[in-house]
Motif scaffolding. Structure first.
Motif, PDB file in Angstrom:
ATOM      1  N   ALA A  54     -33.428  40.361   9.239  1.00  0.00           N
ATOM      2  CA  ALA A  54     -32.357  39.363   9.239  1.00  0.00           C
ATOM      3  C   ALA A  54     -31.650  39.337  10.588  1.00  0.00           C
ATOM      4  N   GLY A  55     -31.486  40.539  11.200  1.00  0.00           N
ATOM      5  CA  GLY A  55     -30.864  40.602  12.513  1.00  0.00           C
ATOM      6  C   GLY A  55     -31.686  39.901  13.578  1.00  0.00           C
ATOM      7  N   GLU A  56     -33.018  40.059  13.513  1.00  0.00           N
ATOM      8  CA  GLU A  56     -33.890  39.363  14.462  1.00  0.00           C
ATOM      9  C   GLU A  56     -33.734  37.850  14.350  1.00  0.00           C
ATOM     10  N   ALA A  57     -33.522  37.385  13.096  1.00  0.00           N
ATOM     11  CA  ALA A  57     -33.390  35.944  12.853  1.00  0.00           C
ATOM     12  C   ALA A  57     -31.958  35.458  13.022  1.00  0.00           C
ATOM     13  N   CYS A  58     -31.027  36.387  13.273  1.00  0.00           N
ATOM     14  CA  CYS A  58     -29.606  36.031  13.407  1.00  0.00           C
ATOM     15  C   CYS A  58     -29.114  35.288  12.164  1.00  0.00           C
ATOM     16  N   LEU A  59     -29.497  35.802  10.987  1.00  0.00           N
ATOM     17  CA  LEU A  59     -29.101  35.223   9.717  1.00  0.00           C
ATOM     18  C   LEU A  59     -28.610  36.344   8.801  1.00  0.00           C
ATOM     19  N   SER A  60     -27.808  35.975   7.803  1.00  0.00           N
ATOM     20  CA  SER A  60     -27.437  36.957   6.790  1.00  0.00           C
ATOM     21  C   SER A  60     -28.673  37.307   5.965  1.00  0.00           C
ATOM     22  N   LYS A  61     -28.633  38.462   5.286  1.00  0.00           N
ATOM     23  CA  LYS A  61     -29.788  38.881   4.501  1.00  0.00           C
ATOM     24  C   LYS A  61     -30.153  37.845   3.445  1.00  0.00           C
ATOM     25  N   TYR A  62     -29.122  37.308   2.758  1.00  0.00           N
ATOM     26  CA  TYR A  62     -29.386  36.353   1.675  1.00  0.00           C
ATOM     27  C   TYR A  62     -30.039  35.092   2.229  1.00  0.00           C
ATOM     28  N   HIS A  63     -29.470  34.543   3.301  1.00  0.00           N
ATOM     29  CA  HIS A  63     -30.036  33.313   3.848  1.00  0.00           C
ATOM     30  C   HIS A  63     -31.427  33.556   4.425  1.00  0.00           C
ATOM     31  N   PHE A  64     -31.613  34.732   5.044  1.00  0.00           N
ATOM     32  CA  PHE A  64     -32.929  35.038   5.597  1.00  0.00           C
ATOM     33  C   PHE A  64     -33.986  35.086   4.497  1.00  0.00           C
ATOM     34  N   LEU A  65     -33.705  35.819   3.412  1.00  0.00           N
ATOM     35  CA  LEU A  65     -34.667  35.918   2.319  1.00  0.00           C
ATOM     36  C   LEU A  65     -34.997  34.550   1.735  1.00  0.00           C
ATOM     37  N   ARG A  66     -33.967  33.761   1.506  1.00  0.00           N
ATOM     38  CA  ARG A  66     -34.178  32.439   0.896  1.00  0.00           C
ATOM     39  C   ARG A  66     -35.032  31.556   1.806  1.00  0.00           C
ATOM     40  N   LEU A  67     -34.710  31.526   3.099  1.00  0.00           N
ATOM     41  CA  LEU A  67     -35.434  30.665   4.029  1.00  0.00           C
ATOM     42  C   LEU A  67     -36.850  31.181   4.276  1.00  0.00           C
ATOM     43  N   PHE A  68     -37.015  32.508   4.312  1.00  0.00           N
ATOM     44  CA  PHE A  68     -38.353  33.074   4.521  1.00  0.00           C
ATOM     45  C   PHE A  68     -39.273  32.690   3.370  1.00  0.00           C
ATOM     46  N   ARG A  69     -38.768  32.835   2.141  1.00  0.00           N
ATOM     47  CA  ARG A  69     -39.566  32.437   0.975  1.00  0.00           C
ATOM     48  C   ARG A  69     -39.899  30.956   1.019  1.00  0.00           C
ATOM     49  N   MET A  70     -38.928  30.148   1.399  1.00  0.00           N
ATOM     50  CA  MET A  70     -39.124  28.707   1.454  1.00  0.00           C
ATOM     51  C   MET A  70     -40.187  28.330   2.481  1.00  0.00           C
ATOM     52  N   ALA A  71     -40.184  29.041   3.615  1.00  0.00           N
ATOM     53  CA  ALA A  71     -41.118  28.719   4.696  1.00  0.00           C
ATOM     54  C   ALA A  71     -42.522  29.241   4.425  1.00  0.00           C
ATOM     55  N   HIS A  72     -42.625  30.460   3.875  1.00  0.00           N
ATOM     56  CA  HIS A  72     -43.928  31.126   3.802  1.00  0.00           C
ATOM     57  C   HIS A  72     -44.434  31.346   2.379  1.00  0.00           C
ATOM     58  N   GLY A  73     -43.637  30.988   1.379  1.00  0.00           N
ATOM     59  CA  GLY A  73     -44.106  31.080   0.004  1.00  0.00           C
ATOM     60  C   GLY A  73     -44.193  32.489  -0.539  1.00  0.00           C
ATOM     61  N   MET A  74     -43.616  33.452   0.143  1.00  0.00           N
ATOM     62  CA  MET A  74     -43.594  34.841  -0.320  1.00  0.00           C
ATOM     63  C   MET A  74     -42.459  35.562   0.375  1.00  0.00           C
ATOM     64  N   SER A  75     -42.102  36.735  -0.154  1.00  0.00           N
ATOM     65  CA  SER A  75     -41.029  37.518   0.450  1.00  0.00           C
ATOM     66  C   SER A  75     -41.584  38.310   1.637  1.00  0.00           C
ATOM     67  N   PRO A  76     -40.708  38.840   2.502  1.00  0.00           N
ATOM     68  CA  PRO A  76     -41.189  39.682   3.603  1.00  0.00           C
ATOM     69  C   PRO A  76     -42.020  40.875   3.129  1.00  0.00           C
ATOM     70  N   TYR A  77     -41.585  41.529   2.044  1.00  0.00           N
ATOM     71  CA  TYR A  77     -42.335  42.673   1.533  1.00  0.00           C
ATOM     72  C   TYR A  77     -43.723  42.247   1.058  1.00  0.00           C
ATOM     73  N   GLN A  78     -43.794  41.115   0.364  1.00  0.00           N
ATOM     74  CA  GLN A  78     -45.097  40.620  -0.092  1.00  0.00           C
ATOM     75  C   GLN A  78     -45.997  40.282   1.093  1.00  0.00           C
ATOM     76  N   TYR A  79     -45.392  39.759   2.160  1.00  0.00           N
ATOM     77  CA  TYR A  79     -46.184  39.424   3.350  1.00  0.00           C
ATOM     78  C   TYR A  79     -46.708  40.695   4.020  1.00  0.00           C
ATOM     79  N   ILE A  80     -45.879  41.753   4.056  1.00  0.00           N
ATOM     80  CA  ILE A  80     -46.335  43.025   4.613  1.00  0.00           C
ATOM     81  C   ILE A  80     -47.548  43.544   3.830  1.00  0.00           C
ATOM     82  N   GLN A  81     -47.470  43.483   2.509  1.00  0.00           N
ATOM     83  CA  GLN A  81     -48.586  43.953   1.687  1.00  0.00           C
ATOM     84  C   GLN A  81     -49.838  43.111   1.933  1.00  0.00           C
ATOM     85  N   HIS A  82     -49.638  41.812   2.124  1.00  0.00           N
ATOM     86  CA  HIS A  82     -50.764  40.924   2.439  1.00  0.00           C
ATOM     87  C   HIS A  82     -51.418  41.339   3.756  1.00  0.00           C
TER      88      HIS A  82
END
Length: 316
Positions: free
Chosen positions: A236-264
């Motif tokens: 979230a710090g890299e994106a200069c966003l709050s954790k909540y907004h980062f998670l929501r926007l990341f899911r919206m953009a990539h269709g999965m959470s950061p943790y799910q993307y790491i596992q992928h």
């Protein structure tokens, strides 16, 4: 051309400043036209520091090892799984740090006019090309500065370049065809990114682009460090966003959470290592950041329907 050493930095910056007006490349190699030529630098270095180079449109990648590339005050780590893009006339700094084991670079600098000609031909309708004839009406095509995953298609294109010049020598015609194929490939990736940008919240386009740039910084961290421990507040710090907004926007953009993307990413890396090496399952699990081989094997089975040993046998 393909070089097996980095050109002298002072010479290179002087040539860039003069637009290669003398039509000479490194080693006094004659060039067909003025401007930064199309060149691949395929060399092994233990360390290097090449600051503030005003390059052409470029791909930075490594056959082995890692390097750092800085553009617009942002530094990105490029490992063997990714490639990084810089645009024409952007200042870049390339560094291979001492003590890291060195790197085998395969940096592709697309000729100053070559890349624009190819990219414009790929985005221009056929009837417009016919109407324009041979007139040069080129507009710059600008891409996001970010890491891109090297998939099987990209790696096959790179291996094709290496194999062809290693086995049969250098051919300018073949070289230009291979670079054109790479540009066409990357344009498809860019179109996918454009779809992601359009899927972000329905605000002004400039805001969507800025949101994507911020998310891409976090994505670069994921792609370069998915084998280690990554924290949500770090992303979230890299994106200069709050954790909540980062998670929501990341899911919206990539269709999965950061943790799910790491596992992928870990599973994709595991596939490649199982097929291309004899590393033990235990060592593989440790390298990819799993607590133990059992948790790795369980996740691999869930994602592929095969246990790692079964996958390796089929891949061989």
């Amino acid at each position: 051309m393909i070089l097996h050493e980095f050109p002298d930095l002072t010479w290179l910056k002087r040539q860039i400043a003069q637009g290669f007006s003398n039509r000479l490349g490194w080693g006094n190699l004659p060039l067909d036209v003025e401007g930064f030529p199309s060149v691949i630098i395929h060399t092994k270095v233990s360390e290097c520091f090449r600051p503030d180079i005003k390059g052409p449109f470029s791909f930075f990648l490594n056959i082995r090892g890692s390097a750092l590339c800085s553009v617009d005050r942002q530094t990105t780590c490029i490992n063997e799984d990714n490639y990084f893009v810089s645009n024409r006339s952007q200042l870049y700094t390339l560094q291979v740090e001492e003590g890291t084991g060195g790197a085998e670079t395969f940096n592709i600098h697309f000729g100053e006019f070559f890349s624009e000609s190819v990219l414009n031909s790929l985005v221009t309708p056929t009837d417009s090309i016919l109407d324009a004839g041979t007139e040069k009406q080129l507009s710059p095509v600008v891409f996001f500065n970010q890491l891109h995953r090297r998939d099987a298609t990209f790696n096959a294109l790179i291996q094709g370049i290496i194999t062809s010049y290693t086995e049969t020598g250098f051919s300018m015609l073949r070289f230009q065809e291979q670079l054109t194929a790479l540009l066409s490939y990357h344009l498809q990736q860019h179109r996918h990114i454009a779809e992601i940008v359009n899927n972000l919240p329905p605000v002004r386009k400039a805001t969507r682009v800025e949101l994507y740039k911020r998310l891409s910084r976090a994505m670069d961290v994921l792609r370069s460090g998915f084998c280690g421990e990554i924290r949500l507040d770090q992303l979230a710090g890299e994106a200069c966003l709050s954790k909540y907004h980062f998670l929501r926007l990341f899911r919206m953009a990539h269709g999965m959470s950061p943790y799910q993307y790491i596992q992928h990413l870990r599973i994709e890396k595991a596939r490649a290592l199982l097929a291309g090496s004899n590393i033990s399952i235990t060592d593989l699990a440790e390298r990819l950041g799993f607590e133990n081989s059992q948790s790795f094997s369980r996740l691999f089975y869930q994602r592929t329907g095969l246990y790692p040993t079964q996958y390796r046998l089929r891949a061989k």
